[in-house]
Design a protein around this motif. Structure first.
Motif, short mmCIF file in Angstrom:
data_model
loop_
_atom_site.label_atom_id
_atom_site.label_comp_id
_atom_site.label_asym_id
_atom_site.label_seq_id
_atom_site.Cartn_x
_atom_site.Cartn_y
_atom_site.Cartn_z
N GLY A 119 -27.40 42.87 48.88
CA GLY A 119 -26.46 42.16 48.03
C GLY A 119 -25.65 41.13 48.78
N SER A 169 -25.58 40.77 34.05
CA SER A 169 -26.71 41.41 34.74
C SER A 169 -28.02 40.91 34.18
N ILE A 185 -28.89 33.18 37.27
CA ILE A 185 -29.34 34.10 38.33
C ILE A 185 -30.77 33.71 38.69
N ASN A 198 -33.93 34.53 41.24
CA ASN A 198 -34.47 35.48 42.22
C ASN A 198 -35.11 34.69 43.37
N ALA A 202 -36.60 41.95 40.94
CA ALA A 202 -35.33 42.58 41.28
C ALA A 202 -34.43 42.69 40.07
N ARG A 247 -28.10 43.34 44.35
CA ARG A 247 -29.51 43.08 44.05
C ARG A 247 -30.33 44.28 44.48
N HIS A 293 -27.83 33.71 45.09
CA HIS A 293 -28.77 33.76 43.98
C HIS A 293 -28.09 33.50 42.64
N TYR A 310 -30.34 42.59 38.99
CA TYR A 310 -29.09 42.02 39.49
C TYR A 310 -27.91 42.53 38.66
N ALA A 317 -27.48 38.09 48.46
CA ALA A 317 -27.79 37.71 47.08
C ALA A 317 -26.69 36.88 46.44
#
Length: 200
Positions: free
Chosen positions: A73, A154, A124, A126, A132, A195, A79, A134, A76
């Motif tokens: 994370g 999310s 978001i 990836n 994945a 993540r 991301h 999130y 991430a």
């Protein structure tokens, strides 16, 4: 005194007294004292180091996916992007389609009130090599940069290289700091991204 004194009879040797028989030995009581501690074999320093390393490995594995996800994370954060932001009002979502509001009924909520929210756009992407999930925390701030509240967005099973873009919001159920209201939110910023990489 006469010369004829009686002769003493010869004394026979005293009969031998047999030696007393040996007494049987009394049984001994068991000792109540604890036995002395056994000597603990000293482990070589190399074995102690190996055991310490194994213990650390067990702790890390015990953290499992949570530790791995948090470690991933940290990378991430890049991301996720958030932008825009505006206060919106819409008809009360508790009303059925075509139903008119009525504040005189027995229900305690005011169904003529509009739903108020502060909306923002999130993306978001990836950037990893595997699908994945999130989970994202977005913080809202007022015009002075003071914290107002948090919103959560999310996405699940996002394929590598793919982007999920949508609208997030701080709604009337959000817990706000102090005396703030939704209309105090002036900007939003990504606070934390978790993540979790998936096998497929």
């Amino acid at each position: 005194m006469t010369e004829n004194t009686p002769e003493r009879p010869e004394t026979a040797p005293a009969p031998a007294i047999p030696a007393p028989a040996a007494r049987p030995a009394f049984p001994t009581m068991p000792s109540t004292a604890p036995p002395p501690p056994a000597a603990v074999p000293q482990r070589p320093a190399r074995k102690r180091a190996l055991i310490a390393t194994a213990a650390v490995a067990v702790l890390l594995v015990g953290g499992g996916v949570t530790w791995w996800a948090l470690a991933d994370g940290d990378n991430a954060m890049s991301h996720v992007e958030v932008s825009g932001g505006k206060l919106t009002e819409s008809e009360n979502s508790l009303l059925d389609e075509g139903e008119e509001c009525d504040d005189t009924d027995e229900f305690t909520y005011n169904d003529c009130d509009a739903d108020t929210a502060y909306e923002f756009i999130y993306e978001i992407t990836n950037k990893g090599d595997e699908p994945a999930n999130y989970a994202v925390i977005v913080n809202g701030f007022d015009e002075d940069g003071d914290f107002v509240g948090q919103a959560f967005v999310s996405t699940t099973h996002l394929r590598p290289g793919k982007t999920d873009a949508d609208t997030g919001e701080f709604d009337e159920y959000a817990e706000l700091e102090g005396d703030h209201t939704l209309s105090d939110i002036d900007s939003v910023k990504v606070a934390h991204v978790e993540r979790v990489a998936l096998a497929n």
